[in-house]
Design a protein around this motif. Sequence first.
Motif, PDB file in Angstrom:
ATOM      1  N   PHE A   7      48.006 -14.706 144.535  1.00 49.00           N
ATOM      2  CA  PHE A   7      48.531 -13.554 145.278  1.00 49.00           C
ATOM      3  C   PHE A   7      49.054 -14.044 146.624  1.00 49.00           C
ATOM      4  O   PHE A   7      48.475 -14.920 147.254  1.00 49.00           O
ATOM      5  CB  PHE A   7      47.470 -12.457 145.451  1.00 49.00           C
ATOM      6  N   GLY A  12      46.092  -4.805 145.693  1.00 48.89           N
ATOM      7  CA  GLY A  12      45.652  -4.487 144.343  1.00 48.89           C
ATOM      8  C   GLY A  12      46.276  -5.434 143.324  1.00 48.89           C
ATOM      9  O   GLY A  12      46.887  -6.453 143.684  1.00 48.89           O
ATOM     10  N   ALA A  13      46.156  -5.037 142.041  1.00 51.66           N
ATOM     11  CA  ALA A  13      46.652  -5.905 140.964  1.00 51.66           C
ATOM     12  C   ALA A  13      48.147  -6.192 141.115  1.00 51.66           C
ATOM     13  O   ALA A  13      48.645  -7.214 140.640  1.00 51.66           O
ATOM     14  CB  ALA A  13      46.369  -5.246 139.618  1.00 51.66           C
ATOM     15  N   GLU A  14      48.868  -5.297 141.812  1.00 47.11           N
ATOM     16  CA  GLU A  14      50.321  -5.462 141.937  1.00 47.11           C
ATOM     17  C   GLU A  14      50.710  -6.711 142.752  1.00 47.11           C
ATOM     18  O   GLU A  14      51.853  -7.165 142.652  1.00 47.11           O
ATOM     19  CB  GLU A  14      50.959  -4.196 142.550  1.00 47.11           C
ATOM     20  N   VAL A  15      49.771  -7.267 143.512  1.00 48.31           N
ATOM     21  CA  VAL A  15      50.148  -8.451 144.321  1.00 48.31           C
ATOM     22  C   VAL A  15      49.961  -9.757 143.533  1.00 48.31           C
ATOM     23  O   VAL A  15      50.313 -10.833 144.017  1.00 48.31           O
ATOM     24  CB  VAL A  15      49.355  -8.534 145.655  1.00 48.31           C
ATOM     25  N   GLN A  16      49.412  -9.644 142.320  1.00 43.96           N
ATOM     26  CA  GLN A  16      49.181 -10.856 141.530  1.00 43.96           C
ATOM     27  C   GLN A  16      50.489 -11.390 140.956  1.00 43.96           C
ATOM     28  O   GLN A  16      51.353 -10.627 140.542  1.00 43.96           O
ATOM     29  CB  GLN A  16      48.222 -10.539 140.367  1.00 43.96           C
ATOM     30  N   GLU A  17      50.620 -12.702 140.946  1.00 42.28           N
ATOM     31  CA  GLU A  17      51.823 -13.301 140.357  1.00 42.28           C
ATOM     32  C   GLU A  17      51.481 -14.675 139.786  1.00 42.28           C
ATOM     33  O   GLU A  17      50.552 -15.336 140.253  1.00 42.28           O
ATOM     34  CB  GLU A  17      52.938 -13.424 141.403  1.00 42.28           C
ATOM     35  N   HIS A  45      38.485  -9.904 142.304  1.00 42.62           N
ATOM     36  CA  HIS A  45      39.354  -8.833 142.833  1.00 42.62           C
ATOM     37  C   HIS A  45      38.932  -8.422 144.236  1.00 42.62           C
ATOM     38  O   HIS A  45      39.750  -7.947 145.026  1.00 42.62           O
ATOM     39  CB  HIS A  45      39.466  -7.646 141.873  1.00 42.62           C
ATOM     40  N   SER A  49      41.544  -8.375 147.248  1.00 40.92           N
ATOM     41  CA  SER A  49      41.741  -7.158 148.045  1.00 40.92           C
ATOM     42  C   SER A  49      41.699  -7.451 149.551  1.00 40.92           C
ATOM     43  O   SER A  49      42.177  -6.655 150.353  1.00 40.92           O
ATOM     44  CB  SER A  49      40.644  -6.131 147.718  1.00 40.92           C
ATOM     45  N   PRO A 287      45.935 -11.363 134.180  1.00 35.39           N
ATOM     46  CA  PRO A 287      45.807 -10.035 134.788  1.00 35.39           C
ATOM     47  C   PRO A 287      45.017  -9.061 133.915  1.00 35.39           C
ATOM     48  O   PRO A 287      44.251  -8.249 134.427  1.00 35.39           O
ATOM     49  CB  PRO A 287      47.259  -9.577 134.964  1.00 35.39           C
TER      50      PRO A 287
END
Length: 307
Positions: A7, A12-17, A45, A49, A287
């Motif tokens: 990240f 949240g999960a949306e920042v994972q790449e 997580h 966060s 994810p």
Amino acid sequence: MVQAWGFGRFGGAEVQELFDRPDPVPGRGEVLIRVDIAGVNPLDHVVRSGLVDGLDGGRPFPRVLGMEAAGTVLALGTDVDGLEEGDAVFGFALTGGGTYAETTVLSAPNTARIPAGLSATVAATLPVAGTTAVDALDQLDLPSGATVLVNGVGGGVGLAVAGLAVGRELRVIGTGSAAKREPAEAIGVRFIDYTAGDVVAAARELAPDGVDGIIDLVGGTSLRTVVPLARDSRNVIAVGDQSVAELGGRFVERRLDRENLERAARLALDGVLAPVISAVHPLADAPAALATVENGHAAGKVVIKVT
Ligand SMILES: NC(=O)c1ccc[n+]([C@@H]2O[C@H](COP(=O)([O-])OP(=O)(O)OC[C@H]3O[C@@H](n4cnc5c(N)ncnc54)[C@H](OP(=O)(O)O)[C@@H]3O)[C@@H](O)[C@H]2O)c1
């Protein structure tokens, strides 16, 4: 370049790449490993966060997810004792390497060899859940025949601690939602479905005089609900909720050292510590693996098979 899930900012999960990075260079007291299996934990997580910063070693962004892994040593940093290139190992990534990655650095004093006969998959679950289960039960130090309540028995730590407790001839009562009944009862737990009614009343039916100890893996309101079941509140050990001290209980004292990892591995080899692994995801699905744990209702351990 190798692939890693991380990240670039807290969130949240949306920042994972998924990104490419060069192999990390092992520094003082570190070993570079090729990751075979990465364990997935609620802490992953929490770290992403940003709620508790620094637990992952606090390297610059992008940071890589994951605190524990099993794999093969590719290179040694300086001041590394007791490990060699080519060793199959498992341990903690405490210095910021992250383990949801094809290669990473582990902290050598917090890494041990995998003994012959133990799978990398099981070994990868021992640093966080396995040794926590051992530490919590040690701290409780109940005699055989005593009754322990495991609050949150169906998760990674819960099923491990329940199996160990049964092995120590404790009478184990465990709480969880309906889907956790079967795996818990399979290891000898007297199960209470906390979604089906009054947990305290159900526990009093099984243990009319209360319980000798509680290991809590849920915290919050749930912890506060079950504490009065303990005959002595000092015998309430919480693993995730430090406010247990306000209730007269104790927060688990953790040992992250190699000796404790080796001990957990021996217990696993003997079948006494038997982590229940409910899901194995490929690295591409990291994810989904973390989402299963992040929703708070994981069954046993979730791992990522990297290599
Ligand atoms: N201090 C440390 O070093 C350390 C080490 C490991 C873990 N931890 C912490 O310990 C906690 C547990 O870790 P874990 O790896 O076992 O987590 P986990 O695998 O996510 O399991 C948590 C379990 O609790 C159950 N649960 C949720 N609400 C519940 C309730 N009200 N009553 C009973 N069960 C409930 C969940 O499923 P159901 O609701 O479906 O039953 C789930 O099976 C986490 O907070 C983690 O961060 C701390």
